[in-house]
Write a protein that holds these residues in place. Structure first.
Motif, PDB file in Angstrom:
ATOM      1  N   TYR A  16       3.684   0.737   1.147  1.00 20.37           N
ATOM      2  CA  TYR A  16       5.064   0.990   1.490  1.00 20.37           C
ATOM      3  C   TYR A  16       5.767  -0.204   2.544  1.00 20.37           C
ATOM      4  O   TYR A  16       6.547  -0.938   2.214  1.00 20.37           O
ATOM      5  CB  TYR A  16       5.929   1.235   1.329  1.00 20.37           C
ATOM      6  CG  TYR A  16       6.728   1.749  -0.671  1.00 20.37           C
ATOM      7  CD1 TYR A  16       6.368   1.487  -1.315  1.00 20.37           C
ATOM      8  CD2 TYR A  16       7.344   2.945  -0.476  1.00 20.37           C
ATOM      9  CE1 TYR A  16       6.721   1.392  -3.130  1.00 20.37           C
ATOM     10  CE2 TYR A  16       7.426   3.539  -1.887  1.00 20.37           C
ATOM     11  CZ  TYR A  16       6.980   2.660  -3.230  1.00 20.37           C
ATOM     12  OH  TYR A  16       7.317   3.275  -3.929  1.00 20.37           O
ATOM     13  N   ARG A  17       4.160  -0.329   3.444  1.00 22.54           N
ATOM     14  CA  ARG A  17       4.540  -0.733   4.990  1.00 22.54           C
ATOM     15  C   ARG A  17       3.149  -1.101   4.856  1.00 22.54           C
ATOM     16  O   ARG A  17       1.970  -1.331   4.822  1.00 22.54           O
ATOM     17  CB  ARG A  17       4.737  -0.043   5.812  1.00 22.54           C
ATOM     18  CG  ARG A  17       5.937   0.529   5.446  1.00 22.54           C
ATOM     19  CD  ARG A  17       7.335  -0.559   6.264  1.00 22.54           C
ATOM     20  NE  ARG A  17       8.636   0.643   6.015  1.00 22.54           N
ATOM     21  CZ  ARG A  17       9.029   0.654   6.754  1.00 22.54           C
ATOM     22  NH1 ARG A  17       9.002   0.556   8.092  1.00 22.54           N
ATOM     23  NH2 ARG A  17      10.325   1.866   6.734  1.00 22.54           N
ATOM     24  N   THR A  18       2.941  -3.170   5.505  1.00 25.97           N
ATOM     25  CA  THR A  18       1.568  -3.773   5.313  1.00 25.97           C
ATOM     26  C   THR A  18       2.421  -4.600   6.527  1.00 25.97           C
ATOM     27  O   THR A  18       2.681  -4.861   7.638  1.00 25.97           O
ATOM     28  CB  THR A  18       1.532  -4.955   3.918  1.00 25.97           C
ATOM     29  OG1 THR A  18       3.276  -5.816   3.790  1.00 25.97           O
ATOM     30  CG2 THR A  18       1.581  -4.583   2.599  1.00 25.97           C
ATOM     31  N   ILE A 111      -3.025 -10.990  -2.322  1.00 27.42           N
ATOM     32  CA  ILE A 111      -2.046  -9.931  -2.045  1.00 27.42           C
ATOM     33  C   ILE A 111      -2.228  -9.863  -1.075  1.00 27.42           C
ATOM     34  O   ILE A 111      -3.143  -9.037  -0.833  1.00 27.42           O
ATOM     35  CB  ILE A 111      -1.251  -9.122  -1.792  1.00 27.42           C
ATOM     36  CG1 ILE A 111      -0.408  -9.310  -4.016  1.00 27.42           C
ATOM     37  CG2 ILE A 111       0.697  -8.540  -1.452  1.00 27.42           C
ATOM     38  CD1 ILE A 111       0.041  -7.223  -4.175  1.00 27.42           C
ATOM     39  N   ILE A 112      -1.605 -11.077   0.267  1.00 30.39           N
ATOM     40  CA  ILE A 112      -2.975 -10.984   2.075  1.00 30.39           C
ATOM     41  C   ILE A 112      -2.113 -10.437   2.408  1.00 30.39           C
ATOM     42  O   ILE A 112      -0.994 -10.569   2.797  1.00 30.39           O
ATOM     43  CB  ILE A 112      -2.729 -12.525   2.468  1.00 30.39           C
ATOM     44  CG1 ILE A 112      -3.648 -14.070   0.778  1.00 30.39           C
ATOM     45  CG2 ILE A 112      -3.387 -12.977   3.517  1.00 30.39           C
ATOM     46  CD1 ILE A 112      -2.926 -14.851   1.061  1.00 30.39           C
ATOM     47  N   ALA A 113      -3.015  -9.671   3.472  1.00 33.37           N
ATOM     48  CA  ALA A 113      -2.643  -9.075   4.510  1.00 33.37           C
ATOM     49  C   ALA A 113      -3.938  -8.773   5.927  1.00 33.37           C
ATOM     50  O   ALA A 113      -5.205  -9.350   5.824  1.00 33.37           O
ATOM     51  CB  ALA A 113      -2.618  -7.347   3.824  1.00 33.37           C
ATOM     52  N   ILE A 135      -7.092  -0.770   8.161  1.00 30.28           N
ATOM     53  CA  ILE A 135      -7.300  -2.393   8.786  1.00 30.28           C
ATOM     54  C   ILE A 135      -9.096  -2.227   7.750  1.00 30.28           C
ATOM     55  O   ILE A 135      -9.094  -1.522   7.285  1.00 30.28           O
ATOM     56  CB  ILE A 135      -7.702  -2.230   9.915  1.00 30.28           C
ATOM     57  CG1 ILE A 135      -8.402  -1.605  10.732  1.00 30.28           C
ATOM     58  CG2 ILE A 135      -6.060  -2.751  10.721  1.00 30.28           C
ATOM     59  CD1 ILE A 135      -9.461  -2.210  12.409  1.00 30.28           C
ATOM     60  N   THR A 136      -9.594  -3.604   7.738  1.00 33.46           N
ATOM     61  CA  THR A 136     -10.792  -3.085   7.181  1.00 33.46           C
ATOM     62  C   THR A 136     -11.882  -4.448   8.037  1.00 33.46           C
ATOM     63  O   THR A 136     -11.946  -5.149   8.551  1.00 33.46           O
ATOM     64  CB  THR A 136     -10.911  -4.728   5.973  1.00 33.46           C
ATOM     65  OG1 THR A 136     -10.697  -5.989   5.988  1.00 33.46           O
ATOM     66  CG2 THR A 136     -10.400  -3.597   4.476  1.00 33.46           C
ATOM     67  N   PHE A 142      -7.544  -9.687   4.445  1.00 37.90           N
ATOM     68  CA  PHE A 142      -7.914  -9.179   3.220  1.00 37.90           C
ATOM     69  C   PHE A 142      -6.982  -9.246   2.232  1.00 37.90           C
ATOM     70  O   PHE A 142      -6.554 -10.213   2.399  1.00 37.90           O
ATOM     71  CB  PHE A 142      -8.486  -7.686   3.410  1.00 37.90           C
ATOM     72  CG  PHE A 142      -7.338  -6.781   3.725  1.00 37.90           C
ATOM     73  CD1 PHE A 142      -6.493  -6.240   2.820  1.00 37.90           C
ATOM     74  CD2 PHE A 142      -7.307  -6.543   4.768  1.00 37.90           C
ATOM     75  CE1 PHE A 142      -5.825  -5.496   2.856  1.00 37.90           C
ATOM     76  CE2 PHE A 142      -6.218  -5.386   5.395  1.00 37.90           C
ATOM     77  CZ  PHE A 142      -5.535  -4.840   3.959  1.00 37.90           C
ATOM     78  N   ALA A 143      -7.218  -8.740   1.065  1.00 40.99           N
ATOM     79  CA  ALA A 143      -6.438  -9.151   0.274  1.00 40.99           C
ATOM     80  C   ALA A 143      -6.285  -7.786  -1.321  1.00 40.99           C
ATOM     81  O   ALA A 143      -7.655  -7.370  -1.006  1.00 40.99           O
ATOM     82  CB  ALA A 143      -6.756 -10.447  -0.649  1.00 40.99           C
TER      83      ALA A 143
END
Length: 220
Positions: A16-18, A111-113, A135-136, A142-143
């Motif tokens: 719920y938090r990006t 969905i971009i983040a 993170i990646t 990423f998406a």
């Protein structure tokens, strides 16, 4: 317990938090797509799902465009927008069965983040929590795998585009971080963006499918 109390207590239990703090030009370069309204994009260090705000996504209908859709999927048949409180995430295991999502399974989106947050329970009741940024390392931006819908507000006839983040069983790392629910969003490897958008069977993206994730402790 009233529904609103359930929702409040559940805010730290799922994705719920990006985070999306990257410049729009970097996002465009990463996804080889263009913002339709770049002036409306606002970088944010932390996006609260329960604000139902608009964030950048790419749909299978227009893969060369980056649009801003509201977080919290509203099915086309909904009488009002209240359902979005329960559709911020969509479990991949029941995606094709739940009425809220089954009509949107073929409406795929990215969905971009550039990160998301989870809270690790430090005790059995979750009174003490430790925040982590996920993170990646392989992908600066990423998406998440997502689905979307278009809903017409009955009193104004205004069209609202909205989405839900698809979640799956947690991998080893996220089982230790998200140790109360043991879920994680489906973070797509960049090579699989087209496969998700093109309608590859959803079960192919459930665990053991996973991206390389790293948890960074967040101390206030």
């Amino acid at each position: 317990m009233h529904l609103i109390s359930i929702l409040r207590s559940d805010k730290l239990k799922m994705c719920y938090r990006t985070k999306l703090n990257s410049e729009y030009k970097s996002i465009e370069k990463t996804f080889e797509a263009k913002f339709i309204a770049p002036e409306e994009y606002i970088p944010q260090e932390e996006i609260n799902a329960f604000s139902f705000s608009k964030t950048p996504i790419i749909t299978n209908e227009n893969p060369e465009e980056i649009n801003l859709f509201n977080w919290g999927l509203i099915p086309f048949w909904a009488k009002n927008a209240e359902i979005r409180k329960m559709t911020l995430n969509a479990k991949i295991e029941t995606l094709t069965k739940k009425p809220s999502f089954r009509n949107a399974v073929t409406n795929r989106c990215l969905i971009i983040a550039d990160g998301y947050y989870e809270w690790q329970w430090q005790d059995s009741r979750g009174k003490e929590k430790q925040k982590y940024l996920i993170i990646t390392p392989d992908q600066e931006i990423f998406a998440f795998a997502g689905i979307y819908a278009t809903w017409k507000e009955p009193t104004t006839n205004i069209l609202i585009n909205s989405y839900s983040i698809v979640t799956t069983e947690a991998n080893d790392l996220m089982s230790k971080i998200h140790n109360n629910k043991k879920r994680m969003p489906v973070v797509l490897n960049s090579k699989d963006h087209k496969q998700w958008l093109n309608g590859t069977q959803v079960s192919n993206f459930a665990l053991p499918y996973q991206a390389n994730l790293k948890a960074v402790r967040v101390d206030y």
